[in-house]
Design a protein around this motif. Structure first.
Motif, PDB file in Angstrom:
ATOM      1  N   GLY A  78       0.526  48.854   9.736  1.00 10.06           N
ATOM      2  CA  GLY A  78       0.602  47.642  10.245  1.00 10.06           C
ATOM      3  C   GLY A  78      -0.471  46.565   9.861  1.00 10.06           C
ATOM      4  N   TRP A  79      -0.978  45.845  10.575  1.00  8.18           N
ATOM      5  CA  TRP A  79      -2.122  44.931  10.585  1.00  8.18           C
ATOM      6  C   TRP A  79      -2.705  44.498  11.858  1.00  8.18           C
ATOM      7  N   HIS A  80      -4.016  44.288  11.718  1.00  6.91           N
ATOM      8  CA  HIS A  80      -4.956  43.922  12.839  1.00  6.91           C
ATOM      9  C   HIS A  80      -4.702  42.688  13.231  1.00  6.91           C
ATOM     10  N   HIS A  81      -4.165  42.244  14.268  1.00  8.30           N
ATOM     11  CA  HIS A  81      -3.618  40.643  14.714  1.00  8.30           C
ATOM     12  C   HIS A  81      -4.328  40.159  15.969  1.00  8.30           C
ATOM     13  N   LEU A  82      -4.649  38.943  15.664  1.00  8.10           N
ATOM     14  CA  LEU A  82      -5.361  38.003  17.010  1.00  8.10           C
ATOM     15  C   LEU A  82      -4.495  36.957  16.763  1.00  8.10           C
ATOM     16  N   TYR A  83      -3.938  36.463  18.145  1.00 12.17           N
ATOM     17  CA  TYR A  83      -3.025  35.374  18.260  1.00 12.17           C
ATOM     18  C   TYR A  83      -3.569  34.511  19.416  1.00 12.17           C
ATOM     19  N   LEU A  84      -3.280  33.127  19.234  1.00 10.64           N
ATOM     20  CA  LEU A  84      -3.378  32.302  20.575  1.00 10.64           C
ATOM     21  C   LEU A  84      -2.155  31.426  20.552  1.00 10.64           C
ATOM     22  N   THR A  85      -1.284  31.329  21.605  1.00  5.79           N
ATOM     23  CA  THR A  85      -0.327  30.400  21.580  1.00  5.79           C
ATOM     24  C   THR A  85      -0.644  29.327  22.774  1.00  5.79           C
ATOM     25  N   PHE A  86      -0.017  28.115  22.159  1.00  2.18           N
ATOM     26  CA  PHE A  86      -0.425  26.792  23.104  1.00  2.18           C
ATOM     27  C   PHE A  86       0.813  25.702  22.895  1.00  2.18           C
ATOM     28  N   HIS A  87       0.693  25.013  23.788  1.00  3.41           N
ATOM     29  CA  HIS A  87       1.657  23.668  23.839  1.00  3.41           C
ATOM     30  C   HIS A  87       1.087  22.389  24.040  1.00  3.41           C
ATOM     31  N   GLY A  88       1.685  21.159  24.059  1.00  6.64           N
ATOM     32  CA  GLY A  88       1.193  20.004  24.294  1.00  6.64           C
ATOM     33  C   GLY A  88       0.907  18.942  23.050  1.00  6.64           C
ATOM     34  N   PRO A  89       0.926  17.714  23.249  1.00  3.58           N
ATOM     35  CA  PRO A  89       0.300  16.914  22.173  1.00  3.58           C
ATOM     36  C   PRO A  89      -0.678  17.164  21.446  1.00  3.58           C
ATOM     37  N   ARG A  90      -1.671  17.638  22.078  1.00  2.00           N
ATOM     38  CA  ARG A  90      -3.158  18.028  21.059  1.00  2.00           C
ATOM     39  C   ARG A  90      -2.798  19.183  20.349  1.00  2.00           C
ATOM     40  N   GLY A  91      -2.156  20.166  20.931  1.00  2.00           N
ATOM     41  CA  GLY A  91      -1.825  21.391  20.148  1.00  2.00           C
ATOM     42  C   GLY A  91      -0.899  20.787  18.745  1.00  2.00           C
ATOM     43  N   ARG A  92      -0.034  20.078  18.831  1.00  2.00           N
ATOM     44  CA  ARG A  92       0.850  19.452  17.887  1.00  2.00           C
ATOM     45  C   ARG A  92      -0.131  18.667  16.746  1.00  2.00           C
ATOM     46  N   ARG A  93      -0.987  18.018  17.273  1.00  2.00           N
ATOM     47  CA  ARG A  93      -1.969  17.481  16.278  1.00  2.00           C
ATOM     48  C   ARG A  93      -2.861  18.328  15.549  1.00  2.00           C
ATOM     49  N   ILE A  94      -3.128  19.374  16.295  1.00  2.00           N
ATOM     50  CA  ILE A  94      -4.224  20.139  15.514  1.00  2.00           C
ATOM     51  C   ILE A  94      -3.529  20.902  14.581  1.00  2.00           C
ATOM     52  N   VAL A  95      -2.040  21.493  14.916  1.00  2.00           N
ATOM     53  CA  VAL A  95      -1.321  22.086  13.677  1.00  2.00           C
ATOM     54  C   VAL A  95      -1.021  21.142  12.711  1.00  2.00           C
ATOM     55  N   GLU A  96      -0.490  20.010  13.063  1.00  2.00           N
ATOM     56  CA  GLU A  96      -0.033  19.172  11.921  1.00  2.00           C
ATOM     57  C   GLU A  96      -0.968  18.475  11.222  1.00  2.00           C
ATOM     58  N   ASN A  97      -2.124  18.211  11.908  1.00  2.00           N
ATOM     59  CA  ASN A  97      -3.237  17.229  11.204  1.00  2.00           C
ATOM     60  C   ASN A  97      -4.289  17.995  10.742  1.00  2.00           C
ATOM     61  N   ALA A  98      -4.566  19.028  11.445  1.00  2.00           N
ATOM     62  CA  ALA A  98      -5.902  19.871  10.796  1.00  2.00           C
ATOM     63  C   ALA A  98      -5.662  21.115  10.094  1.00  2.00           C
ATOM     64  N   LEU A  99      -4.485  21.705  10.380  1.00  2.00           N
ATOM     65  CA  LEU A  99      -4.066  23.100   9.857  1.00  2.00           C
ATOM     66  C   LEU A  99      -2.940  22.581   8.643  1.00  2.00           C
ATOM     67  N   MET A 100      -1.750  22.245   8.892  1.00  2.00           N
ATOM     68  CA  MET A 100      -0.727  22.148   7.851  1.00  2.00           C
ATOM     69  C   MET A 100      -1.086  20.908   6.918  1.00  2.00           C
ATOM     70  N   ARG A 101      -1.898  19.660   7.347  1.00  2.00           N
ATOM     71  CA  ARG A 101      -2.392  18.686   6.384  1.00  2.00           C
ATOM     72  C   ARG A 101      -1.347  18.423   5.457  1.00  2.00           C
ATOM     73  N   GLU A 102      -1.700  17.853   4.551  1.00  2.00           N
ATOM     74  CA  GLU A 102      -0.657  17.380   3.488  1.00  2.00           C
ATOM     75  C   GLU A 102       0.035  18.250   2.796  1.00  2.00           C
ATOM     76  N   GLU A 103      -0.355  19.292   2.735  1.00  2.00           N
ATOM     77  CA  GLU A 103       0.311  20.589   1.885  1.00  2.00           C
ATOM     78  C   GLU A 103       1.349  21.155   2.649  1.00  2.00           C
ATOM     79  N   LYS A 104       1.405  20.933   4.037  1.00  2.00           N
ATOM     80  CA  LYS A 104       2.592  21.600   4.900  1.00  2.00           C
ATOM     81  C   LYS A 104       2.712  22.987   4.737  1.00  2.00           C
ATOM     82  N   ARG A 105       1.500  23.655   4.651  1.00  2.00           N
ATOM     83  CA  ARG A 105       1.535  25.164   4.522  1.00  2.00           C
ATOM     84  C   ARG A 105       1.505  25.892   5.554  1.00  2.00           C
ATOM     85  N   HIS A 106       1.796  26.979   5.947  1.00  2.00           N
ATOM     86  CA  HIS A 106       1.735  27.784   7.224  1.00  2.00           C
ATOM     87  C   HIS A 106       0.859  28.912   7.346  1.00  2.00           C
ATOM     88  N   PHE A 107       0.117  29.150   5.985  1.00  2.00           N
ATOM     89  CA  PHE A 107      -1.068  30.135   6.425  1.00  2.00           C
ATOM     90  C   PHE A 107      -2.214  29.708   5.272  1.00  2.00           C
TER      91      PHE A 107
END
Length: 275
Positions: A78-107
């Motif tokens: 297996g793998w050593h896994h840590l996760y957080l789940t969340f929702h709301g407009p700020r969560g969407r902005r964090i994922v889309e603007n800070a994480l995915m950015r222009e590359e639209k990557r998921h990792f």
């Protein structure tokens, strides 16, 4: 009227030392931030036939409009896994603007593991403890985790001054109240100040002085989150500003609210959580 911190809500968080689950689904309405601390997993998005092999340390995330398929490469380990789940407009902005950015990557491969790991573990403990009045502090800490993560982008790993630049970034985050000194850093790397500023901008995506100011203002926001009773002029003096008006202008620019408004929301949320 909803408060400044109310537009993101954390749902769950957990650390699983030997995760062996197989996932093949989407997550409607839910965003996540997940760390592979050790081990390997296969990973595919939106029906991709060719699976990526993600090797620790790597961060990946979920967006509700995508379908994910992943699981362990080695069923026994297996793998050593840590996760957080969340929702709301700020969560969407964090994922889309800070994480995915222009590359639209998921990792993304992670370079500054300890800083991100410490933040995720604090958030997991807080989510499971249920101390609601610390929600503003949790939001500030999560945004800092994301900021620390995005300074370690995989696309910058090939830079020939990587080790020196990572040391500069580490120092900025560990001592954000120090006066930015591009000239000293340039000398330590045998570069001219102008060339140092050029490669720093290439590596981080922003000018050296701007990066330092952003780190300083985020640190001040954390101070207010931890100690909402501090007066604004006290935070300004700690940050090296004798003029509270100048400090407030910079704080608003980098945080999005004036320090007084930010403090008001902190106190209002704290009172609401303890009521």
């Amino acid at each position: 009227m909803s408060g400044y911190f109310d537009d993101i809500q954390f749902i769950a968080g957990e650390e699983i030392p030997n995760c062996r689950v197989h996932v093949d689904r989407s997550f409607p309405g839910i965003y996540s931030f997940e760390l592979i601390l050790d081990g390997r997993m296969y990973f595919a998005v939106d029906g991709q036939k060719e699976e990526k092999i993600l090797t620790a340390p790597t961060v990946h995330w979920h967006h509700p409009s995508h379908h994910y398929r992943y699981g362990p490469v080695d069923e026994k380990r297996g793998w050593h896994h840590l996760y957080l789940t969340f929702h709301g407009p700020r969560g969407r902005r964090i994922v889309e603007n800070a994480l995915m950015r222009e590359e639209k990557r998921h990792f993304q491969t992670l370079t500054n593991v300890m800083e991100v790991l410490e933040g995720i573990r604090w958030l997991i403990a807080w989510i499971n403890h249920g101390d609601l009045h610390r929600h503003p502090e949790a939001v500030a800490r999560f945004e800092l985790v994301v900021a620390q993560f995005t300074t370690g982008s995989e696309q910058r790993l090939q830079h020939r001054h990587e080790l020196e630049l990572r040391e500069v970034i580490r120092t900025i985050h560990e001592s954000p109240l120090l006066t930015p000194d591009a000239q000293s850093w340039a000398a330590s790397m045998n570069l001219s100040p102008s060339h140092f500023r050029k490669i720093f901008r290439e590596y981080t995506g922003m000018p050296f002085h701007t990066y330092c100011l952003r780190a300083r203002m985020r640190h001040c926001a954390q101070l207010l989150a931890r100690h909402p009773g501090y007066r604004i002029y006290e935070i300004a003096e700690m940050a090296g500003y004798q003029d509270p008006a100048q400090f407030s202008k910079l704080f608003r620019h980098y945080i999005g609210l004036s320090p007084r408004t930010y403090q008001h929301h902190l106190l209002r949320n704290r009172d609401h959580g303890s009521g």
